[in-house]
Scaffold this motif. Structure first.
Motif, PDB file in Angstrom:
ATOM      1  N   ILE A 173      37.728 -32.965  71.782  1.00 44.30           N
ATOM      2  CA  ILE A 173      36.389 -33.425  72.133  1.00 44.30           C
ATOM      3  C   ILE A 173      36.301 -34.947  72.202  1.00 44.30           C
ATOM      4  N   ARG A 174      37.319 -35.645  71.744  1.00 43.48           N
ATOM      5  CA  ARG A 174      37.262 -37.112  71.737  1.00 43.48           C
ATOM      6  C   ARG A 174      37.185 -37.714  73.132  1.00 43.48           C
ATOM      7  N   PRO A 175      37.939 -37.220  74.128  1.00 42.86           N
ATOM      8  CA  PRO A 175      37.776 -37.803  75.475  1.00 42.86           C
ATOM      9  C   PRO A 175      36.349 -37.702  75.998  1.00 42.86           C
ATOM     10  N   PHE A 176      35.671 -36.616  75.703  1.00 43.58           N
ATOM     11  CA  PHE A 176      34.281 -36.484  76.135  1.00 43.58           C
ATOM     12  C   PHE A 176      33.404 -37.516  75.426  1.00 43.58           C
ATOM     13  N   LEU A 177      33.617 -37.717  74.138  1.00 44.57           N
ATOM     14  CA  LEU A 177      32.827 -38.704  73.408  1.00 44.57           C
ATOM     15  C   LEU A 177      33.074 -40.109  73.950  1.00 44.57           C
ATOM     16  N   GLN A 178      34.307 -40.396  74.332  1.00 45.41           N
ATOM     17  CA  GLN A 178      34.597 -41.696  74.925  1.00 45.41           C
ATOM     18  C   GLN A 178      33.882 -41.849  76.267  1.00 45.41           C
ATOM     19  N   THR A 179      33.848 -40.780  77.053  1.00 46.96           N
ATOM     20  CA  THR A 179      33.125 -40.831  78.325  1.00 46.96           C
ATOM     21  C   THR A 179      31.642 -41.078  78.097  1.00 46.96           C
ATOM     22  N   ILE A 180      31.077 -40.397  77.104  1.00 38.62           N
ATOM     23  CA  ILE A 180      29.662 -40.599  76.788  1.00 38.62           C
ATOM     24  C   ILE A 180      29.419 -42.046  76.362  1.00 38.62           C
ATOM     25  N   ALA A 181      30.312 -42.592  75.523  1.00 39.15           N
ATOM     26  CA  ALA A 181      30.140 -43.966  75.045  1.00 39.15           C
ATOM     27  C   ALA A 181      30.223 -44.961  76.195  1.00 39.15           C
ATOM     28  N   ILE A 182      31.177 -44.772  77.099  1.00 38.73           N
ATOM     29  CA  ILE A 182      31.301 -45.671  78.255  1.00 38.73           C
ATOM     30  C   ILE A 182      30.064 -45.570  79.134  1.00 38.73           C
ATOM     31  N   GLY A 183      29.621 -44.342  79.370  1.00 37.51           N
ATOM     32  CA  GLY A 183      28.410 -44.172  80.162  1.00 37.51           C
ATOM     33  C   GLY A 183      27.188 -44.785  79.508  1.00 37.51           C
ATOM     34  N   LEU A 184      27.117 -44.686  78.184  1.00 33.28           N
ATOM     35  CA  LEU A 184      25.962 -45.225  77.468  1.00 33.28           C
ATOM     36  C   LEU A 184      25.899 -46.741  77.568  1.00 33.28           C
ATOM     37  N   VAL A 185      27.026 -47.411  77.303  1.00 35.56           N
ATOM     38  CA  VAL A 185      26.995 -48.871  77.332  1.00 35.56           C
ATOM     39  C   VAL A 185      26.821 -49.386  78.757  1.00 35.56           C
ATOM     40  N   SER A 186      27.377 -48.683  79.744  1.00 36.52           N
ATOM     41  CA  SER A 186      27.164 -49.095  81.131  1.00 36.52           C
ATOM     42  C   SER A 186      25.710 -48.907  81.525  1.00 36.52           C
ATOM     43  N   PHE A 187      25.131 -47.796  81.118  1.00 32.39           N
ATOM     44  CA  PHE A 187      23.721 -47.542  81.385  1.00 32.39           C
ATOM     45  C   PHE A 187      22.848 -48.577  80.676  1.00 32.39           C
TER      46      PHE A 187
END
Length: 750
Positions: free
Chosen positions: A176-190
């Protein structure tokens, strides 16, 4: 669990690596020495604390068959971090002479985990304070002020960025860590493109062109994540979480989910009706529509059914249906309706009381409808801060009563009814049941609450300390959501860019904004790329300065306790627990005015830290890392509404809890809300109420929304399905837990 082999191996590897890299005169060699020296000191100081928690944590379990509480979770997280450090130390020892050994990458990894160890060490000290000051067997601090306020003030100044960069999600299952990293990248970009009155879709389009730098630079991602969680208001989180509500993402999720015959959005008018009393059906009680804050208004719901049943194609139900556009077409044309089901599932979604709808939770609801053979009615209650407590509760209770009264329209006879919800929805399941008992109407046959919040206020507990490192539920975000539900978060109205439009107009508007943002963002990205060619050297220098600040604080391994004390006021970073620190480096610039991580504070900032954290001192001269962001505005809410039992069921008197139906709770071992579930289950157990508590390992809060992501989330979702089936069809034995189905924890080497 005996952790001595772990600490012995880690100490031996740290000493071996220190001896090797002392021979190097390079900057990287000095950083390796500093990192391993600090790791050795942190491990030495954490070992007795972990040993102590291992000896007492069983006291706080619900029973011997349910070993779960915040002290266990915090100790497990610390051991997991140490296991990652041990693995990295072994890798360095085995490959440090290889010509393919990436020194810069590996020393940065060690420094990141070293910073994480420092912060976890601080959390262990805070947990020890809670253990000393709490009532025997209680996980929450009983005083409204005092230690709880000190913990909140300490959280506001602690550095958190290390948990959102290279160490993101280290405590969870590897899948599940790759998904959490994707969420984090999307969050900071957003967050970098966030503008209050713009469309969420247009901001997401702009984020596509800035996400790359956050994927390539974990330190920058961690610093930006910390800035967002510290400073942005609840409207930002509403916008980000509601991205799953857009037609594009919703259609993709719909294609990947279980097909159903019926998925109808309903609008129920606010009309009063009569319901029979459970004790004497010859008597009735009037159910009135919700009126809190905004007066009577329609209730939004969604009916999901795997097959078409009698009543679901009736004109009466069609009159309540609202159009959702071409993406909401139903598949029941020219199908002979099946008889009504004796079962009915009423669902309340999660989202922190402030975001999301049944649409974002529809994928797993479709699976439930198929596997249970029961119609599912999911309620789209009004959201805070525009509609604070008790509006959501009133709407959910009215929807539950309406479902009982109009079950024939839903394709059910409602002989067996189950309430189900996750997070905030789990809270509403419990409080709706309490209100149904108070009204004397038919109770649900059972409640399935997944990781519910039962204490809606900022209270200190060992599991809530995990909000310091949780990427999905940071404490500042949790507090903003809870205060919004309590009505203390300002509601400035919904941003114009987020107004509810018709599907056609929404698609036209979002398409135009998407094209506009793509053009503007592409131009800005190309301009930044060309402008940054001449600044690469400067940026690289800044990056080195930041990483250097992590390790140089641990260079001198022979400082005395007296010198540690005299230098404590000079810096808030002390990775090796009392070693001299270098002068404060200047922070390196970053785009949009967001500074990189700086592990040192100015004299003025240190005074603020010492003033806010007064009364909390760490032993042995230790000081955790401090944030360079402005402290989050977290305050204890003194309003009486937070003590309302219909808001916080954990605070309900015994006579109210005795009226509840059987309650089945599914909680996550690493969830900051774990103690909410444990303490609520314990209260029900002490009152003789039927209650079960199932614990899933290595998954974050909100796993139901991730049910199709990996094997672990599918198994956890299947557990929830089995519990609901047991409530609706109580002929099968209740599963004892996840022992037979859950995978071993990723840190089982400990």
């Amino acid at each position: 669990m005996d952790s001595r082999p772990l600490f012995q191996a880690l100490q031996a590897l740290a000493e071996d690596n220190v001896a090797f890299f002392r021979q190097s005169a390079t900057e990287t060699g000095r950083r390796f020495v500093a990192a391993f020296t600090a790791i050795r000191e942190h491990a030495r100081c954490m070992e007795p604390a972990l040993r102590h928690f291992a000896s007492i944590c069983h006291i706080f379990d619900l029973d011997e068959a349910t070993p779960a509480n915040g002290y266990r979770s915090l100790a497990q997280t610390a051991r997991c971090c140490l296991a990652h450090v041990l693995h990295k130390s072994r890798y360095v020892a085995a490959n440090r002479r290889s010509i393919f050994f990436r020194t810069g990458h590996n020393v940065a990894e060690l420094e990141a985990y070293c910073a994480a160890l420092a912060q976890l060490r601080a959390l262990l000290y805070l947990a020890q304070r809670l253990l000393t000051h709490n009532r025997p067997g209680c996980l929450f601090h009983h005083e409204e002020r005092g230690l709880t306020e000190q913990v909140l003030q300490e959280y506001c100044t602690l550095h958190k960025g290390c948990f959102y960069g290279r160490c993101l999600g280290f405590q969870f299952a590897p899948s599940i860590r790759p998904f959490l990293q994707t969420i984090a990248i999307g969050l900071v970009s957003f967050g970098e493109n966030y503008r209050r009155h713009d469309s969420s879709l247009s901001m997401a389009a702009g984020s596509l062109f800035t996400s790359g730098k956050f994927a390539m630079d974990p330190e920058l991602r961690g610093a930006e994540f910390e800035r967002i969680t510290q400073n942005l208001d609840v409207h930002f989180w509403k916008s980000f979480w509601n991205l799953t509500e857009t037609e594009l993402l919703a259609s993709v999720a719909s294609l990947a989910s279980t097909p159903v015959r019926v998925s109808r959005a309903l609008i129920v008018p606010p009309e009063s009706f009569e319901l029979p009393l459970a004790a004497d059906p010859s008597l009735t009680i009037t159910i009135t529509p919700p009126v809190a804050h905004t007066g009577p208004g329609p209730i939004h719901m969604r009916l999901i059914s795997h097959e078409l049943r009698e009543g679901q194609d009736s004109e009466a139900l069609s009159a309540l249906a609202r159009t959702e556009g071409s993406l909401g077409l139903e598949l029941w044309r020219k199908v002979t309706p099946a008889p009504p089901s004796p079962l009915l599932l009423v669902h309340f979604h999660g989202g922190g009381f402030v975001a999301q709808t049944s649409k974002s939770h529809e994928p797993y609801l479709r699976s439930w409808a198929q596997e249970l053979g029961a119609p599912v009615l999911s309620v789209d209650y009004a959201l805070a801060p525009e509609a604070p407590f008790p509006r959501a509760l009133e709407e959910c209770f009215y929807a539950y009563c309406w479902a009982l009264h109009h079950c024939h329209l839903l394709g059910s006879t409602a002989q067996r009814v189950c309430l189900a919800g996750d997070s905030a929805g789990g809270n509403l399941c419990l409080t709706v049941s309490m209100r149904a008992a108070a009204f004397g109407i038919q109770l649900p046959d059972g409640v399935m609450a997944a990781y519910p919040v039962t204490l809606v206020r900022a209270a200190a507990s060992p599991s809530r300390l995990l909000t310091l490192l949780d990427p999905l539920l940071p404490l500042s975000v949790l507090c903003k959501c809870l205060s919004a539900y309590a009505g203390t978060e300002p509601a400035e109205g919904e941003p114009p860019g987020l107004e509810k439009l018709s599907p056609v107009n929404m698609m036209r508007r979002d398409t135009a904004l998407l094209l506009r943002e793509l053009r503007h963002s592409a131009s800005a990205w190309l301009g930044a790329l060309l402008d940054g060619v001449g600044r690469n050297n400067g940026a690289s220098t800044g990056k080195s300065a930041v990483r250097k600040s992590i390790s140089e604080a641990a260079l001198d391994d022979n400082s005395t306790v007296e010198s540690r004390s005299s230098r404590k006021s000079q810096t808030c970073q002390d990775l090796s627990c009392g070693v001299p620190a270098p002068p404060t480096p200047a922070p390196s610039p970053s785009p949009q005015g967001s500074p990189r991580v700086s592990f040192f504070l100015s004299g003025e900032q240190q005074e603020v830290v010492s003033a806010r954290a007064e009364g909390l001192e760490y032993p042995d001269g230790f000081e955790p890392l401090r944030s360079d962001q402005p402290p989050a505005n977290l305050t204890l809410e003194a309003s009486p509404v937070v003590k309302n039992p219909f808001m916080s069921p954990l605070l309900a008197p015994d006579n109210m809890l005795c009226g509840l139906p059987p309650v089945h709770i599914v909680a996550c071992a690493l969830d900051p809300m774990l103690d909410d579930s444990v303490m609520f289950a314990r209260r029900l157990r002490e009152l003789g109420q039927p209650v079960t508590l199932q614990i899933v390992q290595d998954l974050p809060h909100g796993f139901l929304s991730l049910s199709q992501l990996c094997r672990e989330t599918r198994q956890a979702s299947a557990l929830c399905t089995r519990i609901i089936r047991e409530i609706l069809l109580p002929t099968e034995p209740m599963p004892p837990g996840l022992e037979d189905s859950a995978p071993p924890p990723p840190c089982s080497v400990l």
